[in-house]
Design a protein around this motif. Structure first.
Motif, mmCIF file in Angstrom:
data_model
loop_
_atom_site.group_PDB
_atom_site.id
_atom_site.type_symbol
_atom_site.label_atom_id
_atom_site.label_comp_id
_atom_site.label_asym_id
_atom_site.label_seq_id
_atom_site.Cartn_x
_atom_site.Cartn_y
_atom_site.Cartn_z
ATOM 1 N N VAL A 24 0.313 -1.219 -0.350
ATOM 2 C CA VAL A 24 0.513 -0.171 0.256
ATOM 3 C C VAL A 24 1.055 1.277 -0.113
ATOM 4 O O VAL A 24 1.887 1.239 0.770
ATOM 5 N N ALA A 157 -16.199 5.845 2.055
ATOM 6 C CA ALA A 157 -15.934 6.113 1.222
ATOM 7 C C ALA A 157 -17.024 7.076 0.744
ATOM 8 O O ALA A 157 -17.289 7.985 -0.062
ATOM 9 N N ALA A 236 -7.718 2.697 4.104
ATOM 10 C CA ALA A 236 -8.252 3.654 3.718
ATOM 11 C C ALA A 236 -7.448 2.964 2.375
ATOM 12 O O ALA A 236 -8.147 2.752 1.901
ATOM 13 N N ALA A 237 -6.347 3.303 2.464
ATOM 14 C CA ALA A 237 -5.261 2.842 1.110
ATOM 15 C C ALA A 237 -5.380 0.705 0.452
ATOM 16 O O ALA A 237 -5.917 0.741 -0.598
ATOM 17 N N THR A 239 -8.233 -0.858 1.055
ATOM 18 C CA THR A 239 -9.294 -1.385 1.094
ATOM 19 C C THR A 239 -10.472 -0.690 0.074
ATOM 20 O O THR A 239 -10.878 -0.648 -0.237
ATOM 21 N N GLN A 240 -9.633 1.031 -0.308
ATOM 22 C CA GLN A 240 -10.268 1.865 -0.907
ATOM 23 C C GLN A 240 -11.999 2.021 -0.345
ATOM 24 O O GLN A 240 -13.110 2.496 -1.149
ATOM 25 N N LYS A 241 -13.025 1.448 0.795
ATOM 26 C CA LYS A 241 -13.676 1.715 1.422
ATOM 27 C C LYS A 241 -14.288 3.007 2.544
ATOM 28 O O LYS A 241 -14.897 3.381 3.508
ATOM 29 N N GLN A 243 -12.609 6.976 3.685
ATOM 30 C CA GLN A 243 -11.643 8.509 2.880
ATOM 31 C C GLN A 243 -11.485 9.091 4.424
ATOM 32 O O GLN A 243 -12.661 9.277 5.452
#
Length: 311
Positions: A24, A157, A236-237, A239-241, A243
């Motif tokens: 990540v 997100a 955050a980096a 899973t992208q879920k 922010q």
């Protein structure tokens, strides 16, 4: 095993597998847990060794016994695949100090609630667990700083919440926060301000581990997470879920630092500070922080018992 426990177990297992499989990017630095399994060692620091009190009795003779809260919150702490070996920047910092003092590192995974009594009773020589210097803690402990304290608010997100930066922003929200932490103290202070203004109170959501935090946020049982910014940035980096919607200094309204925590008057704070300043000077400190994506929180020198939250 009930349904909730099963979901948590599966979430934790999937999270661990995904975490080790991926690299990540945190604060512009690529971080790989697989690569970071290899320890970073440093040379013995004679000046630090000379400062060790002759009458000090280590919790385990010949070893530097350090309590590290096993919260499975990379990059600070994370269990290896054996679910026993603790990795992370906190363990790496502990190893640098132990090496500098000419001692073997003995990491003891603990709960957050355990380290204060463990350090004061002599069960642990130190606690290295993202502990912020505070006015109240300085009554019982000595501190040698090693990192800036930066806290972050994270939401789903797709959350309608776009900003949490001040007291009014938490009114009516359900926020995941660690019990007994400085971030909890900040939220409680903000809540007190809001109540005086007639605003809705916030609701603290206490969870036991990272998997439970993830489940609470993604299921909608909590609106936001408030904790160490580096752990929030990692998740955050990965899973992208989630922010980032706000950053606060850990010593709000002032800056504060994270520190190695020692029993008040034990005599260890001077050699530990010397050890930390030694690895800052020789570059091993930067090597550790950078490989965990924490370089933005580095400090130029370790301080003993500086001003903190509440001062």
């Amino acid at each position: 095993m009930n349904k909730t426990s099963l979901i948590l177990a599966i979430a934790l297992a999937l999270s661990s597998a995904q975490t080790f499989a991926q690299e990540v990017t945190i604060n512009g630095t690529g971080v790989s847990l697989e690569a970071n399994k290899t320890p970073v060692n440093t040379a013995v620091n004679p000046a630090a060794v000379a400062q060790l009190p002759k009458d000090y009795r280590f919790a385990v003779p010949g070893k530097f016994t350090v309590a590290v809260a096993a919260l499975n919150s990379p990059p600070l702490t994370v269990f290896a695949e054996d679910n026993k070996t603790l990795l992370g920047s906190e363990v790496d910092i502990a190893r640098l100090v132990a090496d500098s003092l000419g001692l073997e590192l003995n990491v003891v995974p603990t709960s957050w609630e355990d380290w204060p009594l463990g350090v004061t009773s002599g069960k642990y020589d130190a606690a290295i667990s993202n502990i912020t210097v505070t006015k109240d803690r300085k009554q019982k402990f000595d501190f040698a700083t090693y990192r800036k304290d930066s806290l972050g608010f994270y939401v789903k997100a797709n959350s309608p919440i776009k900003k949490i930066e001040k007291a009014e922003d938490i009114a009516g929200l359900r926020i995941i926060v660690g019990s007994g932490t400085n971030q909890e103290s900040i939220l409680l202070a903000w809540n007190a301000e809001n109540l005086k203004k007639g605003l809705k109170p916030f609701t603290p959501v206490y969870t036991k581990d990272d998997a439970a935090q993830t489940l609470a946020l993604q299921s909608g049982r909590a609106d936001a997470f408030f904790g160490p910014n580096v752990t929030g940035a990692w998740k955050a980096a990965l899973t992208q879920k989630t922010q980032l919607v706000g950053v606060v200094d850990g010593g709000w309204p002032k800056a504060a630092h994270i520190a190695v925590t020692l029993k008040k008057g034990s005599g260890l704070v001077d050699p530990v500070q010397t050890a930390l300043n030694g690895v800052i000077k020789n570059g091993d400190y930067n090597k550790v922080l950078n490989r965990w994506g924490e370089g933005v929180e580095q400090i130029p020198a370790s301080e003993i018992n500086p001003a903190g939250l509440g001062d």
